[in-house]
Design an enzyme around this catalytic site. Sequence first.
Site, mmCIF file in Angstrom:
data_model
loop_
_atom_site.group_PDB
_atom_site.id
_atom_site.type_symbol
_atom_site.label_atom_id
_atom_site.label_comp_id
_atom_site.label_asym_id
_atom_site.label_seq_id
_atom_site.Cartn_x
_atom_site.Cartn_y
_atom_site.Cartn_z
ATOM 1 N N PHE A 101 0.865 -1.184 0.000
ATOM 2 C CA PHE A 101 0.000 0.000 0.000
ATOM 3 C C PHE A 101 0.896 1.228 0.000
ATOM 4 O O PHE A 101 1.671 1.442 0.924
ATOM 5 C CB PHE A 101 -0.922 0.043 1.224
ATOM 6 C CG PHE A 101 -1.829 1.244 1.210
ATOM 7 C CD1 PHE A 101 -3.038 1.212 0.520
ATOM 8 C CD2 PHE A 101 -1.459 2.428 1.826
ATOM 9 C CE1 PHE A 101 -3.863 2.338 0.461
ATOM 10 C CE2 PHE A 101 -2.278 3.563 1.769
ATOM 11 C CZ PHE A 101 -3.484 3.507 1.097
ATOM 12 N N ASP A 128 9.562 2.560 1.192
ATOM 13 C CA ASP A 128 8.458 3.336 1.732
ATOM 14 C C ASP A 128 8.428 3.104 3.240
ATOM 15 O O ASP A 128 7.980 2.067 3.711
ATOM 16 C CB ASP A 128 7.150 2.890 1.060
ATOM 17 C CG ASP A 128 5.938 3.631 1.606
ATOM 18 O OD1 ASP A 128 6.064 4.311 2.641
ATOM 19 O OD2 ASP A 128 4.861 3.507 0.989
ATOM 20 N N LYS A 150 3.403 10.222 7.941
ATOM 21 C CA LYS A 150 2.727 9.794 9.169
ATOM 22 C C LYS A 150 3.382 10.325 10.444
ATOM 23 O O LYS A 150 3.180 11.467 10.825
ATOM 24 C CB LYS A 150 2.633 8.266 9.191
ATOM 25 C CG LYS A 150 1.577 7.721 8.215
ATOM 26 C CD LYS A 150 1.356 6.248 8.426
ATOM 27 C CE LYS A 150 0.298 5.662 7.518
ATOM 28 N NZ LYS A 150 -1.076 5.943 7.914
HETATM 29 C C1 LIG Z 1 3.317 2.495 3.757
HETATM 30 C C2 LIG Z 1 2.406 3.603 3.355
HETATM 31 N N1 LIG Z 1 2.688 4.329 2.260
HETATM 32 C C3 LIG Z 1 1.910 5.344 1.884
HETATM 33 C C4 LIG Z 1 0.771 5.695 2.592
HETATM 34 C C5 LIG Z 1 -0.068 6.859 2.154
HETATM 35 O O1 LIG Z 1 0.066 7.910 3.060
HETATM 36 P P1 LIG Z 1 -1.016 9.083 3.107
HETATM 37 O O2 LIG Z 1 -2.300 8.485 3.588
HETATM 38 O O3 LIG Z 1 -0.428 10.084 4.069
HETATM 39 O O4 LIG Z 1 -1.132 9.631 1.727
HETATM 40 C C6 LIG Z 1 0.437 4.958 3.726
HETATM 41 C C7 LIG Z 1 -0.787 5.262 4.478
HETATM 42 O O5 LIG Z 1 -1.351 4.429 5.155
HETATM 43 C C8 LIG Z 1 1.268 3.882 4.120
HETATM 44 O O6 LIG Z 1 0.997 3.145 5.202
#
Ligand SMILES: Cc1ncc(COP(=O)(O)O)c(C=O)c1O
Length: 382
Positions: free
Chosen positions: A132, A217, A246
């Site tokens: 994700f 990520d 986050k």
């Molecule tokens: C690993 C990861 N990447 C990207 C995102 C996307 O972040 P945002 O919701 O701040 O756009 C999330 C959100 O849950 C995530 O857990």
Amino acid sequence: MALEDLKALEREYVMGTYARNPVEFVRGEGCRLWDDEGNEYLDFLGGISVVQIGHAHPTWVEAVSEQAGRLAHAGNLFYTGPAMRLAERLSKLSLGGKVFFTNSGAEAIECAIKLARKRKQGGGVVVLEGAFHGRTYGALSATPQEAKQAPFAPLVPGFVSVPRDDPEALAGAVDGETAAVIIEPIQGESGIHPISEEVLRAAREACDRHGALLVFDEIQCGMGRTGKMWAWQHVQVEPDVMTVAKGLGGGLPIGACISSPDHADVLEPGDHGSTFAGGPVIAAAANAVLDVVDDAELLVEVTDNGETLAEGLRELGLEGVRGRGLMLAFEIPEAPDVARRLLLEQRLVVNATGPTTIRLLPPLTVAGDEIQDALGRLGDVA
Ligand SMILES: Cc1ncc(COP(=O)(O)O)c(C=O)c1O
């Protein structure tokens, strides 16, 4: 305003993208939240790995209030101190290159994709099944989940996915046309799945062999969550680019795409931008989070508390306990119902990532007695 009134407003005026729980939170302090009726909750979700140093941490409140009272926004046509200081700290703590600030995790992924594609134009992007990376078009294209992607086709072309536990499949998917491999070292949204060292090493080797960028990520698993500042530091497989968000802002929206020195100047003037990103208040918030999290003693506590929590979950007889530090999950039938009962009956905030998985992401400042308290509440329901 009563909860019923808020629900009515939502029904009429808010796009129905969230399945909200029937609770209105009005205040937080440390690992505690209070609802509009004064009930106290133990927060073991932290806004999904956002409230990294607890609610209303004095260092954070002071930094944000002071900066908000002085200058909230000037824009990226000018210099402001907090963003430049934050960039230096993030770079020195990670890959040693340069930083692009964003307002969210998805935007940090967009920046990583743009950087990789500018470097190798038209190049493909390899991602792992179960990943994700966000909801914007690039990030969604990197999120190989049918239910999330299908309604929004066509997506950005050139993305392929491989199983998350197969180093050979990953190596086989990378070739001279590959611009990037993007991996969450611990997959969060799909239910806390650590990616094996073998797969991470295979990705590093394949990227080196074919001149592709390895992007980690760390939006959910970074910022001390696993007991080290970054999850990749557990295995010492270093990426070329990483994304953070986050927990970085501790409750205010900020993300960052960080490069190694070799790729620090791929993006040039005019290539990318964002009105709000790196503003002084959010950067001050992030500097305050780093003041607390960039602390060897705190990171040891994260490791110890995480082990205590994981062990306690196992002692409760829960299955499939997994994760690292304070990024944990376990398996239980009818997890969404269990999460709801924990919230409404036990006043313990957790979240179900799927039909059988409960995820725990408490603030990194959680105390030992709060871990025991949470285990007690979990034991009453699980
Ligand atoms: C690993 C990861 N990447 C990207 C995102 C996307 O972040 P945002 O919701 O701040 O756009 C999330 C959100 O849950 C995530 O857990």
